[in-house]
Motif scaffolding. Structure first.
Motif, PDB file in Angstrom:
ATOM      1  N   ASP A 171       8.979 -25.017 -48.173  1.00  0.00           N
ATOM      2  CA  ASP A 171      10.304 -24.708 -47.630  1.00  0.00           C
ATOM      3  C   ASP A 171      11.284 -24.801 -48.792  1.00  0.00           C
ATOM      4  O   ASP A 171      11.419 -25.867 -49.421  1.00  0.00           O
ATOM      5  CB  ASP A 171      10.713 -25.720 -46.559  1.00  0.00           C
ATOM      6  CG  ASP A 171       9.767 -25.765 -45.362  1.00  0.00           C
ATOM      7  OD1 ASP A 171       8.911 -24.873 -45.250  1.00  0.00           O
ATOM      8  OD2 ASP A 171       9.898 -26.706 -44.544  1.00  0.00           O
ATOM      9  N   PHE A 172      11.973 -23.694 -49.099  1.00  0.00           N
ATOM     10  CA  PHE A 172      12.915 -23.726 -50.219  1.00  0.00           C
ATOM     11  C   PHE A 172      13.961 -22.630 -50.065  1.00  0.00           C
ATOM     12  O   PHE A 172      13.813 -21.704 -49.257  1.00  0.00           O
ATOM     13  CB  PHE A 172      12.184 -23.607 -51.558  1.00  0.00           C
ATOM     14  CG  PHE A 172      11.398 -22.335 -51.753  1.00  0.00           C
ATOM     15  CD1 PHE A 172      11.955 -21.232 -52.387  1.00  0.00           C
ATOM     16  CD2 PHE A 172      10.078 -22.257 -51.318  1.00  0.00           C
ATOM     17  CE1 PHE A 172      11.218 -20.062 -52.571  1.00  0.00           C
ATOM     18  CE2 PHE A 172       9.326 -21.093 -51.499  1.00  0.00           C
ATOM     19  CZ  PHE A 172       9.903 -19.996 -52.131  1.00  0.00           C
ATOM     20  N   VAL A 173      15.022 -22.786 -50.864  1.00  0.00           N
ATOM     21  CA  VAL A 173      16.169 -21.889 -50.791  1.00  0.00           C
ATOM     22  C   VAL A 173      16.540 -21.440 -52.202  1.00  0.00           C
ATOM     23  O   VAL A 173      16.586 -22.261 -53.119  1.00  0.00           O
ATOM     24  CB  VAL A 173      17.377 -22.587 -50.137  1.00  0.00           C
ATOM     25  CG1 VAL A 173      18.533 -21.605 -49.972  1.00  0.00           C
ATOM     26  CG2 VAL A 173      16.999 -23.194 -48.790  1.00  0.00           C
ATOM     27  N   THR A 200      18.131 -33.484 -48.371  1.00  0.00           N
ATOM     28  CA  THR A 200      16.733 -33.068 -48.511  1.00  0.00           C
ATOM     29  C   THR A 200      15.807 -34.274 -48.332  1.00  0.00           C
ATOM     30  O   THR A 200      15.423 -34.604 -47.215  1.00  0.00           O
ATOM     31  CB  THR A 200      16.504 -32.372 -49.872  1.00  0.00           C
ATOM     32  OG1 THR A 200      16.974 -33.226 -50.943  1.00  0.00           O
ATOM     33  CG2 THR A 200      17.251 -31.052 -49.950  1.00  0.00           C
ATOM     34  N   VAL A 234      15.624 -17.493 -48.239  1.00  0.00           N
ATOM     35  CA  VAL A 234      15.184 -18.709 -47.563  1.00  0.00           C
ATOM     36  C   VAL A 234      13.703 -18.553 -47.228  1.00  0.00           C
ATOM     37  O   VAL A 234      13.306 -17.560 -46.605  1.00  0.00           O
ATOM     38  CB  VAL A 234      16.001 -18.969 -46.276  1.00  0.00           C
ATOM     39  CG1 VAL A 234      15.531 -20.240 -45.588  1.00  0.00           C
ATOM     40  CG2 VAL A 234      17.496 -19.038 -46.584  1.00  0.00           C
ATOM     41  N   GLY A 268      20.469 -21.525 -45.019  1.00  0.00           N
ATOM     42  CA  GLY A 268      19.536 -22.267 -45.850  1.00  0.00           C
ATOM     43  C   GLY A 268      18.961 -23.518 -45.215  1.00  0.00           C
ATOM     44  O   GLY A 268      18.295 -24.306 -45.891  1.00  0.00           O
ATOM     45  N   GLY A 287      14.107 -26.781 -49.102  1.00  0.00           N
ATOM     46  CA  GLY A 287      14.740 -26.369 -47.851  1.00  0.00           C
ATOM     47  C   GLY A 287      15.705 -27.439 -47.376  1.00  0.00           C
ATOM     48  O   GLY A 287      15.373 -28.633 -47.372  1.00  0.00           O
ATOM     49  N   LEU A 324      10.269 -20.444 -45.546  1.00  0.00           N
ATOM     50  CA  LEU A 324       9.790 -21.478 -44.632  1.00  0.00           C
ATOM     51  C   LEU A 324       8.267 -21.414 -44.623  1.00  0.00           C
ATOM     52  O   LEU A 324       7.694 -20.393 -44.248  1.00  0.00           O
ATOM     53  CB  LEU A 324      10.348 -21.228 -43.235  1.00  0.00           C
ATOM     54  CG  LEU A 324      10.283 -22.335 -42.193  1.00  0.00           C
ATOM     55  CD1 LEU A 324      11.028 -23.580 -42.639  1.00  0.00           C
ATOM     56  CD2 LEU A 324      10.862 -21.840 -40.870  1.00  0.00           C
ATOM     57  N   LYS A 365       7.968 -32.874 -46.639  1.00  0.00           N
ATOM     58  CA  LYS A 365       9.116 -32.007 -46.944  1.00  0.00           C
ATOM     59  C   LYS A 365      10.180 -32.810 -47.677  1.00  0.00           C
ATOM     60  O   LYS A 365      10.042 -34.001 -47.907  1.00  0.00           O
ATOM     61  CB  LYS A 365       9.696 -31.400 -45.660  1.00  0.00           C
ATOM     62  CG  LYS A 365      10.278 -32.423 -44.700  1.00  0.00           C
ATOM     63  CD  LYS A 365      10.909 -31.780 -43.457  1.00  0.00           C
ATOM     64  CE  LYS A 365       9.881 -31.217 -42.512  1.00  0.00           C
ATOM     65  NZ  LYS A 365      10.461 -30.948 -41.156  1.00  0.00           N
ATOM     66  N   LEU A 421      19.064 -20.563 -40.427  1.00  0.00           N
ATOM     67  CA  LEU A 421      18.301 -20.017 -41.543  1.00  0.00           C
ATOM     68  C   LEU A 421      19.202 -19.234 -42.491  1.00  0.00           C
ATOM     69  O   LEU A 421      19.016 -19.269 -43.712  1.00  0.00           O
ATOM     70  CB  LEU A 421      17.169 -19.131 -41.028  1.00  0.00           C
ATOM     71  CG  LEU A 421      16.003 -19.852 -40.341  1.00  0.00           C
ATOM     72  CD1 LEU A 421      15.017 -18.839 -39.759  1.00  0.00           C
ATOM     73  CD2 LEU A 421      15.283 -20.789 -41.308  1.00  0.00           C
ATOM     74  N   THR A 428      16.278 -25.342 -43.139  1.00  0.00           N
ATOM     75  CA  THR A 428      14.897 -25.120 -42.715  1.00  0.00           C
ATOM     76  C   THR A 428      14.413 -26.186 -41.735  1.00  0.00           C
ATOM     77  O   THR A 428      13.413 -25.987 -41.053  1.00  0.00           O
ATOM     78  CB  THR A 428      13.955 -25.067 -43.928  1.00  0.00           C
ATOM     79  OG1 THR A 428      14.099 -26.269 -44.692  1.00  0.00           O
ATOM     80  CG2 THR A 428      14.279 -23.866 -44.808  1.00  0.00           C
TER      81      THR A 428
END
Length: 539
Positions: A507-509, A484, A531, A234, A80, A533, A497, A231, A236
């Motif tokens: 949390d990732f995209v 990140t 996306v 992308g 994320g 969360l 995170k 969001l 988070t």
């Protein structure tokens, strides 16, 4: 006989061992984990909102039973994204005022304001986003046309950097600003002795005092609008660079009620009431909210010539900009915050402001370990002052500032001083990390424009050829880390995170293309297609 039996039975028991239950397995993905080795994987197992395992698709599906299987269809997956410096609440509020971003002349501004007022009549007109550097005549506007159109309605139009207002006479009258008004730490612009309506930095506070405050419904809508926009891109986690107690408490209440999902690192605005409350209360930490820093303004902005420089502006003789917070007060604040558990994050644009902040940090932090204080922007740094960043001070920078300012930064700074401006690679080499953000709504929200500006140092028309001061471009890996894991580290959140590793929030995209290999000119058009969360699909 017993020995033979044990050899036969043990494998049978092992074979019957049931698979471990998980909530989701994402498989068939091109995953950049952004762990220490920058390793890759193709699958993750998620349970209770956190990554349980990271590996290859076939292995994880053999190992776990999942309530849900998510096929990433070969698309690229990254942690994320974190915006290390933005104005999240301000972005939401901006959805309720006249949008002046991208206007190419003052006449266009006037037209937009008039159209907005006709469509949504108001007793107090507000707008944001103008930038005289984008106009054919790059001079500050005056209030004359606004006075003609709106003699009885106050008008306040904020410059894109948030460091200048254009206001009409009605707003000046309400604020009590006259030809005799003097305010330190900024400027009330005049032309032929008359006030033009442009206020730079601290004088803006006189107008702020008379601007109607949004009601609770408008505040909640602003936060929800900002979350939706972030969001969608992308993001988070967002670091909001300057919030008051009431807004922080509203965010916390919405998150606790499940009405706001995005994670927020809140920098407390530097006011006496805020500091008295939060420094006494101590760090506030939930899974969604982290309050442990104070946002201080050192100086103004370069675009409005408010940045504090050691030598005069190259394009305005005798003008040095100004410190918004006096030098002595910066030092006193640093000592007070150093005595607490809070981080100090200070806006510093000009080379004079940067060295003031860096010296204050160095003095206040003597004998203190792992405080991770940040210089927000670190935009123009004298070559001899970069070494201060070797002492654990983190530069928090916004790559799109370089590509927005490059057209006129040399005019402001001159050919020698500009060499120490937007120096992201140099800052990384000194500090070991850089935290990357956008400063939205000063810049656009898209983290992909951040990524592009960081590695290409060009605008979207590939200007200038070869890139702007490419010695300070970052690599793609460095940039992704800065958006990140390094951003998470700057927030004391690297263990929860910033990378795709077991034990961290899921949390990732999922991206529309591979951000690490796509042709550089295509980076701005990347999209966040999905996306997640905490393992929950948000888009």
């Amino acid at each position: 006989m017993k020995k033979v039996l044990s050899i036969i039975v043990f494998p049978l028991l092992f074979a019957c061992n049931p698979k471990e239950e998980v909530d989701i397995i994402v498989y068939n993905a091109n995953i950049y984990t952004v762990d220490e080795e920058f390793s890759k994987a193709s699958s993750v197992a998620i349970r209770n909102g956190k990554f349980l395992d990271v590996g290859e698709s076939e292995d994880l599906q053999k190992k776990y039973n999942a309530k849900e299987l998510f096929d990433a269809k070969g698309k690229t997956m990254v942690p994320g994204l974190i915006d290390a410096h933005c104005h999240f609440y301000g972005l939401g509020l901006n959805q309720q005022v006249v949008d002046l971003v991208g206007t190419s002349s003052f006449d266009e501004i006037v037209s937009k304001v008039a159209a907005f007022q006709k469509e949504r009549p108001s007793s107090f007109i507000r707008g944001r986003g103008w930038d005289q550097n984008d106009w054919e005549e790059k001079e500050f506007p005056t209030k004359d046309k606004l006075d003609e159109l709106f003699p009885d309605i106050p008008v306040v139009l904020e410059r894109i950097d948030g460091h200048a207002y254009l206001v009409n006479q009605k707003a000046l009258d309400l604020a009590g600003i006259t030809g005799e008004t003097q305010v330190d730490g900024g400027e009330i612009l005049r032309k032929d002795g008359a006030i033009t309506g442009v206020l730079v930095d601290n004088p803006m506070g006189l107008v702020d005092a008379v601007i109607p405050q949004p009601n609770k419904e408008q505040q909640i809508q602003a936060l929800k609008d900002a979350e939706r926009i972030c969001l969608d891109h992308g993001l988070t986690t967002v670091n909001d660079a300057g919030l008051g107690r009431q807004t922080i408490e509203l965010i916390d209440s919405l998150q606790q009620a499940g009405d706001l999902s995005i994670r927020i690192y809140a920098m407390v605005s530097n006011t006496p009431d805020n500091l008295d409350h939060f420094l006494e209360k101590g760090i506030i930490k939930t899974n969604q909210l982290n309050v442990r820093s104070v946002k201080v303004y050192g100086d103004g902005a370069l675009g409005s010539r408010g940045a504090a420089l050691k030598a005069p502006y190259a394009d305005q003789a005798g003008h040095y900009g100004a410190m918004v917070t006096p030098v002595t007060e910066i030092g006193v604040l640093a000592e007070r915050i150093a005595a607490s558990d809070y981080q100090m994050n200070t806006h510093a644009i000009g080379d004079s402001a940067n060295v003031v902040v860096l010296r204050a940090y160095q003095k206040a932090l003597q004998g203190k370990e792992d405080r991770r204080w940040k210089v927000e922007h670190a935009q123009v740094v004298s070559l001899q002052d970069f070494d201060y960043f070797e002492d654990g001070i983190i530069p928090s920078v916004q790559p799109t500032h370089a590509t927005s300012d490059m057209y006129w930064a040399g005019d402001r700074l001159g050919p020698e001083r500009v060499k120490g401006a937007y120096a992201y690679k140099t800052l990384l080499e000194k500090a070991g990390i850089v935290a990357l953000g956008t400063d939205f709504p000063v810049e656009q929200v898209s983290p992909f424009l951040t990524f592009y500006a960081s590695v290409a140092r060009q605008d979207q028309e590939q200007y200038p050829e070869g890139g702007f001061q490419m010695k300070d471009a970052l690599s793609r890996e460095e940039t992704l880390r800065g958006m990140t894991l390094w951003a998470a580290y700057s927030n004391f959140e690297e263990n929860e995170k910033g990378s795709i590793e077991p034990g961290k929030f899921a949390d990732f995209v999922i991206l529309s293309d591979d951000i690490m290999t796509v042709p550089v000119e295509n980076i701005p058009s990347l999209k966040a297609e999905q996306v997640f969360l905490g393992g929950k699909k948000m888009k």
